[in-house]
Enzyme design. Structure first.
Site, PDB file in Angstrom:
ATOM      1  N   TYR A 149      70.597  37.699  46.749  1.00  0.00           N
ATOM      2  CA  TYR A 149      71.800  38.194  46.073  1.00  0.00           C
ATOM      3  C   TYR A 149      72.704  38.996  47.002  1.00  0.00           C
ATOM      4  O   TYR A 149      73.832  39.323  46.663  1.00  0.00           O
ATOM      5  CB  TYR A 149      71.434  39.064  44.852  1.00  0.00           C
ATOM      6  CG  TYR A 149      70.734  38.289  43.746  1.00  0.00           C
ATOM      7  CD1 TYR A 149      70.860  36.913  43.634  1.00  0.00           C
ATOM      8  CD2 TYR A 149      69.957  38.939  42.810  1.00  0.00           C
ATOM      9  CE1 TYR A 149      70.229  36.208  42.635  1.00  0.00           C
ATOM     10  CE2 TYR A 149      69.319  38.235  41.804  1.00  0.00           C
ATOM     11  CZ  TYR A 149      69.454  36.866  41.720  1.00  0.00           C
ATOM     12  OH  TYR A 149      68.825  36.174  40.724  1.00  0.00           O
ATOM     13  N   LYS A 154      57.330  32.174  48.149  1.00  0.00           N
ATOM     14  CA  LYS A 154      57.175  30.731  48.377  1.00  0.00           C
ATOM     15  C   LYS A 154      56.921  30.531  49.875  1.00  0.00           C
ATOM     16  O   LYS A 154      57.727  29.930  50.576  1.00  0.00           O
ATOM     17  CB  LYS A 154      58.435  29.979  47.928  1.00  0.00           C
ATOM     18  CG  LYS A 154      58.659  30.003  46.424  1.00  0.00           C
ATOM     19  CD  LYS A 154      57.876  28.922  45.697  1.00  0.00           C
ATOM     20  CE  LYS A 154      58.460  27.546  45.980  1.00  0.00           C
ATOM     21  NZ  LYS A 154      57.633  26.482  45.373  1.00  0.00           N
ATOM     22  N   ASP A 193      56.139  29.760  41.929  1.00  0.00           N
ATOM     23  CA  ASP A 193      56.182  28.744  40.861  1.00  0.00           C
ATOM     24  C   ASP A 193      54.848  28.708  40.116  1.00  0.00           C
ATOM     25  O   ASP A 193      54.811  28.623  38.882  1.00  0.00           O
ATOM     26  CB  ASP A 193      56.557  27.358  41.423  1.00  0.00           C
ATOM     27  CG  ASP A 193      55.735  26.970  42.643  1.00  0.00           C
ATOM     28  OD1 ASP A 193      55.126  27.851  43.277  1.00  0.00           O
ATOM     29  OD2 ASP A 193      55.707  25.765  42.967  1.00  0.00           O
ATOM     30  N   ASP A 231      63.768  38.519  39.298  1.00  0.00           N
ATOM     31  CA  ASP A 231      64.749  38.390  38.217  1.00  0.00           C
ATOM     32  C   ASP A 231      64.212  37.423  37.158  1.00  0.00           C
ATOM     33  O   ASP A 231      64.196  37.717  35.956  1.00  0.00           O
ATOM     34  CB  ASP A 231      66.051  37.843  38.844  1.00  0.00           C
ATOM     35  CG  ASP A 231      67.232  37.965  37.910  1.00  0.00           C
ATOM     36  OD1 ASP A 231      67.067  38.428  36.778  1.00  0.00           O
ATOM     37  OD2 ASP A 231      68.341  37.571  38.333  1.00  0.00           O
ATOM     38  N   ASP A 272      61.995  38.431  33.401  1.00  0.00           N
ATOM     39  CA  ASP A 272      62.523  38.014  32.089  1.00  0.00           C
ATOM     40  C   ASP A 272      61.487  37.186  31.343  1.00  0.00           C
ATOM     41  O   ASP A 272      61.317  37.317  30.131  1.00  0.00           O
ATOM     42  CB  ASP A 272      63.801  37.191  32.253  1.00  0.00           C
ATOM     43  CG  ASP A 272      65.039  38.075  32.254  1.00  0.00           C
ATOM     44  OD1 ASP A 272      64.878  39.311  32.336  1.00  0.00           O
ATOM     45  OD2 ASP A 272      66.153  37.541  32.182  1.00  0.00           O
TER      46      ASP A 272
END
Ligand code: NAD
Length: 368
Positions: free
Chosen positions: A142, A192, A225, A249, A253
């Site tokens: 970001y 990852k 993942d 992020d 959630d």
């Protein structure tokens, strides 16, 4: 000794309504537990824009930097949707996070037994769930450069850059290990590393911090993942999860929704410790300003109240008093107190924001 200081920024929409209940609880701790705070109030978001033409006045920023902890309600609303990006209510919040350098975002996902039916997962998978996601908040994709939309040949290309320095990884890893020591003593780090160099570095640095300074904490690594899959398959296997800004992020959630309503979710954002050992800290509910119910006394104040419980634990080293407050919330839910957002399909009569505050204060009295 001087009382610790709290800056309250209630913000917009339901922010002032839910924060009103937190103030009653702060007063209760001063009266009944000899735990008084010096509280100051100021404006943020749309409320600050209305008064000052900016979503965060410089004086408020200075107060936030000086306070022992900041409690924030929520910002935003349709009234401000057409404003220029630079003065939108959310910019006030972003400025606070940036200038306080709040790099470690703590999002607990805790399932109160009385609300286990609210989860989209089977009750036995989530009942008693208590995990903490630590998301790196000030770096990663970001913020990385280069970023933008560029011309390339006869088409455009959109670019964002995932970038982490060793010190950025080091400090958020430390914050996760410190937390784990106060909880279940387990950290799972997610990245990852199979396809991203930044993930390889992430894994190396987290392992190094562990081996050098936190060998007593159980550490595992997982591809993000797979982490997403495991969170919905068997969430109770986790204690603390530490991950980068982007994966955090998404994963936080996902984990939050394991527990049901948005009106229940607190958060903390922590920075580096000051000389007195207290981190720079901002506590806020995960939810927004809920303009659809603002001003109607319908909002659930529990997310904001549990954010104050996090402040007691992480800024003021009052873990026992934080647990007292969390138990009071658990008790009122077990007794059947429900704001409108917590009504199941069977219906019933919801209580108001202030009635939920009354019930929690009564449960606190009963805890003495
Ligand atoms: P929201 O979280 O405000 O509301 C989503 C839904 O959840 C609404 O139906 C709302 O009524 C309900 N809800 C939220 N909190 C609740 C509570 N405590 N009790 C009962 N019900 C609750 O998200 P949104 O509608 O997408 O955004 C509304 C405004 O809030 C926008 O301006 C957005 O930019 C802003 N926002 C601010 C923050 C923040 O301050 N950190 C976070 C998210 C959204």
């Amino acid at each position: 000794m001087a009382n610790p200081t709290l800056l309250i920024l209630a913000g917009d929409g339901i922010g002032p309504e839910v924060m009103g209940q937190v103030v009653r609880i702060i007063d209760w701790f001063g009266d009944k537990r000899d735990l008084a705070f010096d509280v100051d109030h100021d404006l943020v978001g749309g409320a600050a824009y209305d008064k000052h033409g900016t979503p965060l006045h410089d004086d408020t920023m200075a107060k936030a930097l000086a306070a022992d902890a900041v409690l924030l309600g929520a910002v935003g609303g349709p009234k401000y949707d057409a404003l220029d990006f630079s003065v939108k209510p959310e910019r006030g919040l972003l400025r606070l996070r940036k200038e306080m350098d709040l790099f470690s975002n703590l999002r607990p996902a805790q399932c109160f037994d009385a609300l286990a039916d609210f989860s989209s997962l089977k009750k036995d998978l989530v009942a008693g769930l208590d995990i903490m996601i630590v998301r790196e908040l000030t770096s990663g994709v970001y913020f990385g450069e280069p970023r933008g939309i560029f011309e390339e040949g006869n088409e455009r290309v959109g670019i964002n850059t995932q970038r982490y320095t060793e010190s950025e990884i080091d400090r958020v890893a430390r914050s996760a290990f410190e937390l784990a020591r106060r909880r279940g003593n387990k950290v799972c780090s997610m990245e990852k590393a199979n396809v991203m160099e930044s993930g390889i570095l992430w894994r190396e640095v987290v392992q190094k911090v562990h081996d050098e300074d936190y060998p007593d904490v159980e550490l595992s690594h997982m591809y993000a993942d797979n982490g997403a899959m495991q969170l919905v398959r068997a969430p109770k296997q986790f204690d603390v999860i530490v991950t980068d800004n982007l994966f955090g992020d998404i994963l936080s959630d996902c984990a939050a929704m394991l527990t049901g309503s948005l009106g229940m979710l607190p958060s903390a954002s922590l920075g580096a410790p000051n000389a007195d050992g207290r981190p720079k800290a901002l506590y806020e509910p995960v939810h927004g300003s809920a303009p659809d119910i603002a001003g109607q006394g319908k909002a659930n104040p529990i997310a904001c109240i549990l954010s104050f419980a996090m402040a007691l634990r992480y800024s003021f080293d009052q873990g026992d008093e934080a647990a007292r407050l969390e138990k009071a919330v658990e008790q009122v839910l077990a007794d059947g107190a429900r704001t409108a957002d917590l009504m199941g399909p069977e219906g019933g009569s919801p209580i108001s924001t202030s009635e939920m505050g009354d019930a929690i204060l009564a449960a606190l009295d009963a805890s003495l």
